[in-house]
Each structure stands twice: as C-alpha cells, then as structure tokens.
Enzyme design. Structure first.
Site, PDB file in Angstrom:
ATOM      1  N   GLY A   1      15.640 -38.876   2.092  1.00  0.00           N
ATOM      2  CA  GLY A   1      15.500 -40.118   1.854  1.00  0.00           C
ATOM      3  C   GLY A   1      13.998 -40.756   2.085  1.00  0.00           C
TER       4      GLY A   1
ATOM      5  N   SER B   1      23.008 -42.715  -7.707  1.00  0.00           N
ATOM      6  CA  SER B   1      21.771 -41.773  -8.214  1.00  0.00           C
ATOM      7  C   SER B   1      22.012 -40.767  -9.154  1.00  0.00           C
ATOM      8  CB  SER B   1      20.943 -41.557  -7.014  1.00  0.00           C
ATOM      9  OG  SER B   1      21.760 -40.687  -6.142  1.00  0.00           O
TER      10      SER B   1
ATOM     11  N   GLU C   1      13.724 -32.453   1.641  1.00  0.00           N
ATOM     12  CA  GLU C   1      14.566 -32.919   0.473  1.00  0.00           C
ATOM     13  C   GLU C   1      15.379 -34.156   1.263  1.00  0.00           C
ATOM     14  OE1 GLU C   1      16.364 -31.360  -2.798  1.00  0.00           O
ATOM     15  OE2 GLU C   1      15.817 -29.193  -1.730  1.00  0.00           O
TER      16      GLU C   1
ATOM     17  N   GLU D   1       0.885  -1.393   0.097  1.00  0.00           N
ATOM     18  CA  GLU D   1      -0.055   0.039  -0.085  1.00  0.00           C
ATOM     19  C   GLU D   1       0.836   1.225  -0.077  1.00  0.00           C
ATOM     20  OE1 GLU D   1      -2.026  -2.937   2.933  1.00  0.00           O
ATOM     21  OE2 GLU D   1      -0.162  -2.686   1.983  1.00  0.00           O
TER      22      GLU D   1
END
Length: 374
Positions: free
Chosen positions: A307, A172, A305, A56
């Site tokens: 396992g 991975s 984040e 505002e």
C-alpha cells in the site's frame, strides 16, 4: 583495443546470459562463448540454474578438443573458489584456452580478481572491460547484494491517470487491464522475494505467488517445473497475521516479519514452509534497513507490492532503486486513494530523484520504469 569479433562474441555471450534470468537466483546470470582461431564459435552456454554447471562448463563441453588454443568470452570473471561446483578458472586452464575476454570482474569477495590472477598465472592472455556496462545490466540484484550488502529493490505501483489506486471505498479490482496483471506475474518471477504489508493482507488476502498460467509468452520459454516461487515476505509489526491467510497454505516459502514474538498458539498452526523473523522497530514500524540486510543473505532482488504507506517508506528512506508504474486510462476522482504516502516536502530540491528508463504500452495501460537516486 577491441576487434569487431571481440564485440560480436561478447554481445552473443550477453544475449545467452539473459536466458537464465528466471532460473539462476541467487547466482548471477552469466554467458560464455568459445571461438577458435578462425573466429568460428565452437562452444557456448549460459548458467541455467544455481547448483548446476556454470556458463563456461557448458561452453567447453560443447567445444571439446576445439577449446585448446581458442578464446573464451565470458560476461563475468570466472569463479576461483569451490562452491557447489569446482572453480571455472581451473577448468579454463585445463581446457588449454589461449585467451579469455571478460566483460567485468566479479564483486563477490570470494572471487574479486582471483579468477583473473589464476588465468594469468597459467599463461593465459586475459583482457577485461569489454561491454562492461551491458554486462552490469544483467545482474543488478547480484551486484547490489555484493557491493552494497542489500538487494536491489523495485517498488511496483498501479494507478489511474490522476494518481489514485482505488476508489474512496477501497474498490480497486481492476484498475489495470489483464496484460498489465500478466506483466506483474513476470516481474514476480524475476524476483527473489516479494514484500507486502499486513494491511494489504488483511484487506485483500493476496496469494503473492507466481501463477504459471498467467505468465503469457514466458510459458513458451520456461517450463512450469523451472519456475522458482519468490519468498513471500509480510511485514507485520504487531503480529496481526491471520492463521487463515491464503498465502500460508500455498507452495513456496513465506516469511512473517514482526517487532515482537508471535503467540505460541499461532506458531503451532504454521506449516513448515512458513518462518517468523523478529526485527527491531523504528517508531513502531519494522526497520526496513535491517530487513534488507537480512534478505541480502539469499536474495538478489526484492519486489515491493504494498500500500501507499509501505511503498512510500521504501522511497522516503532511500531504500528503493526502481519504480515500475502501471498507469491505467482511468480517472478515479479527487476522493480516490493516493498512490504514495510521502513526507510533506517543502522544496523541490527535496524531492526524490527520478530518471525515466523505459516507457511502453502493456495492453491498454502504460508501463513506466523509473530509476531512483543519482
């Protein structure tokens, strides 16, 4: 009840509010548009940073004398209390606004209708509820913290087409492509805190920070000095955190959470930006409800984040609000590591309720966003 101009201007205010989503936390994202009697925008703004002017204020500064007799469209009820900045309700009154249209009331107990009451007591015509659902979508974390006493929790997952996160030997890197990993950096940048478990730290030694050089298109919208690093939270119930962990030496705050006191010798090695918190245990693991209650003092949104065990615990304990799954076009085979560790469900009716909110391509991968719960 609502005119075309009303809808158009509130839509504009909502669009402006989105510009602050990477920089305002723990404050909400708010936009404001001031329109004169002829339907012309004379001032607009959005809340840009906690401690700085509210939406505002930016709008009425731009409008100047043209604010007198005008209509203000605000995505969230103007504040009515003194914090780091004066009350916006008082400012709107002082500027001589004739009408204020509000998308939704503020659930913050310090406001919660008081801003509207102040405006009405000053003779200003106040209307609320315009595009309220769209306005709520601006601030899921802030609303969760105010209404439920805990942050909004997103669990981030990455898996192959057959639901595996790694080969049996643990390899991975990388299942997903570079565009998906870039997208995760933007997810972190949106989050007040990133939570992981000690097993992930011991296995991968992750940084768990936002790397500005990997934000992609967001670099064009956000200067590096505007970037707010999320709080890194490591759940370490048995105090196994190594003093040599990479994240402990990085800029930004790190919180180590355990169920017992860390040894004094370990504590002496910690830099000033690393804090320790001891919480109760549930069956030998950190009480996740107690963790979220603690984080709610300063965190709107939490990104998990971790396992399969920790991600599964947030889901099975009904403490996750959203899943973001990056699905890669790979097949890792039956011996690969599973995505989640969940209870052995006996009936389909026992399964967590999931609703697909969004599905889109991110590079070579598919990103699914799913809402948990009813």
């Amino acid at each position: 009840m609502w005119s075309t101009i009303d809808i158009t201007m509130m839509s504009r205010a909502i669009m402006l509010a989105r510009r602050g989503r990477y920089t305002t936390r723990p404050n909400p994202n708010v936009g404001c548009v001031i329109v004169d009697a002829n339907g012309v925008i004379v001032g607009e703004g959005w809340h840009q940073r906690a401690g700085g002017p509210h939406a505002e204020v930016h709008a009425w500064r731009m409008a100047g004398d043209k604010a007198r007799g005008a209509t203000a469209y605000v995505t969230l009820e103007p504040c009515s209390h003194y914090g780091r900045t004066p009350p916006c309700a008082n400012g709107l009154i002082a500027q001589g606004l004739k009408r204020v249209v509000i998308a939704m009331t503020d659930p913050n107990p310090q406001v919660a209708g008081r801003g509207i009451a102040m405006l009405q007591a000053a003779g200003i015509d106040v209307c609320s509820g315009l595009l309220a659902d769209e306005a709520r979508k601006l601030n899921p974390g802030f609303l969760s913290r105010m209404e439920r006493g805990r942050p909004y929790v997103t669990v981030k997952l990455a898996a192959s087409l057959d639901g595996k996160t790694a080969l049996a030997n643990g390899e991975s890197k990388w299942i997903t492509g570079p565009a998906a990993r870039e997208d995760v950096q933007r997810l972190r940048a949106l989050s007040c805190a990133v939570v992981t478990g000690i097993d992930t730290v011991l296995a991968d030694d992750p940084s768990m920070n936002v790397r500005y050089q990997q934000l992609g298109y967001l670099q064009q919208q956000l200067d590096e000095d505007e970037l707010i690093q999320p709080l890194r939270v490591v759940l370490d119930s048995r105090c196994r955190m190594p003093a040599t962990a990479r994240m402990l030496s990085l800029p930004g705050q790190t919180l180590l959470v355990s169920c017992q006191a860390y040894p004094a010798e370990f504590m002496r090695t910690l830099p000033a930006n690393v804090q320790c918190l001891q919480l109760p245990d549930v069956a030998g693991r950190i009480d996740l409800s107690a963790l979220l209650q603690y984080l709610a003092t300063s965190c709107n949104s939490v990104l998990v984040e971790a396992g399969a065990t920790l991600c599964g615990a947030f889901i099975s304990n009904a403490l996750a609000d959203e899943l973001v799954l990056y699905q890669a076009p790979k097949i890792l085979g039956a011996s690969g590591r599973n995505l989640l560790q969940l209870p052995q469900y006996q009936q389909l009716s026992d399964l967590p309720s999931l609703q697909l909110i969004e599905q889109r391509k991110v590079g070579v991968d598919n990103r699914l966003t799913l809402k948990l719960g009813d």
